[in-house]
Design a protein around this motif. Sequence first.
Motif: not given
Lengths: 330, 263
Positions: A59-60, A79, A82-83, A87, A107, A109-112, A155, B3-4, B7, B99-103
């Motif tokens: 998962v990084g 990143p 993880r798109r 998890f 969450f 929104a965080l995933s864009d 998840a 965008g992220s 958020a 765990a999300r696609p954010v740096s």
Amino acid sequence: MSATAPVIADQLGKDFREGFLMRKKSALESVSFTIQEGEIFGFLGPNGAGKSTTLHVLVGFLRPSRGRALVAGRSPQEPEARRFLGFLPEVFAFDRFATGRGLLRRFDALSDRPVEGRDERVRDALEAVGMEEAASRRIGTYSKGMMQRIGLAQALLGDPDLLILDEPMSGMDPATRHSTRMVLCARRERGKTTLLSSHILADVEEVADRVLILDRGRKVAEGPIAELGEARAGAVVFRDDDPARFDPDLAPLGLSRETVPGEPDLSILRTADTSAKNAALALLAAGGADIVSVTPQRAGLEEIFLELTATKVTKGTDLGARSEGEGEAS
Amino acid sequence: MKGSFGALVARGLWRALSDRTAIIGGLLAVTVLAVAGPAASFNVFASGADTATRAAKLRLYGWNYTSSFDFLMVALGFALGANQIAGDIKAGTLFGVLARPVSRGKVFLAGWSVSALLLVGLEIPRSAFLIGTASWLEGRLDPLHLLGALAVVSGAWLALASLAALGTVLTPTYAILAGLLGVIAGNLAFHQEIRIGAWMLDTVGVLLPLPWGQERIVGDALTGASSHAGPIVEVIAYRLAWTALLLFLGSLAFSRRDIAPRV
């Protein structure tokens, strides 16, 4: 090894520094495996085996000390890797003042992901875990089982191509466990991949296409459960303090004695033939050997797991189930 | 903000507003303003002096009477900064985000931005009241007054960035302890009359640009005791540059650190 496989671990190793003197401790040693698309991959091992460490690398969260990991063909540190990943960690917490629905919306929104369809995605995830009715309640009021379900919902949000679950059934009642297994199977039908780490072997046995067993940071077995079971069918493990004194003639039975490196007083006999096994047991009993365990004709996941991890018998032995590419501890 | 990042900012705002330390600090700051603001105004307007004198007195009393607010701003910067990453890790709430696609850099900067905005939000009532009233009395806006307020805010931002950066590698408690040690060392360094301070200043000054007497420069700009913009601009630039450097270092440290839930 396919470059497009959802998950590739190649000679993965991870060290941690511990204590005041920052002593190096190895948590993972040269673990290699590939998870194919549309597969439910069981990830097993006793406490401290390195399961969560492996998942955290994928998962990084952690950087591998050795080897490499690829998720969707990318380094987990990116990143973008993880798109399309969902998890559920074994230990997690969410902002307790948020509602279940609010958390999922955040969450998402965080995933864009686009705002369009957010309500539907959140609703689908809540429905999948049976949390629609409690979705408007604050997370701080949730029970352990509900926390686990909302964790699973976050998840599952957006129906990710790869789902990595660390002990997802912990704290769930039998009905929820059953429905969770159904969710995983339905995902498989749609070609989605799941990496399932769990101590509840019955759940893994029911849904997993293949399993990998870790013990003390090393891979000890990998493959379909049926194949692993056949490889371990009819194993008789016995202890003999003085092998030179006790040497039963096993050749007429078609058996040979396997020794265990590092465990000079332990031996294994393998046979799928019931009569041969019974004869061997009689010989051993007559010779005064201490019979440690007898595995049934077709070993289930629990027998496989116990043989490979719970007893020290097989540690370090090549049981024919190791995949190519697995190396020795460095 | 979309965008992220948007958020993340929304999440950070939510966290800060449900954080007891932030709430208590904010309430204390408001209390200080509620007591000191009217007291300063009463003293000024009861003095019966001419308008220019009143304006000067308002600036002097206003900023001096609310000096404990400056301390609260820095303390709140410490608390919010330490809680930003270190507190999020300790609570276990960060992992769902990571765990999300954010740096991680984005996570760090968004958290800092939220706290920085909160500090500005707290400072605005005081600055707006004092600058607005003084400008009204003087009939003009003194740019130094504005720059002084900006220096106060940039000081709080620097405290926030310091603790946020420390919080990427330390637990909240250790981050605050390290920050306090830094403040003590900094105060010693800026007091030339203390031998160890002079020695530290001479030693560190070889490597880093350390403008001396920052508090005096800021105080002079706020109270109208100075008419030169150079020193206050230098202080602001110094604080913003250090803030930017600490944000960069914090972001780098956070991005490279192993962070995983304890199992």
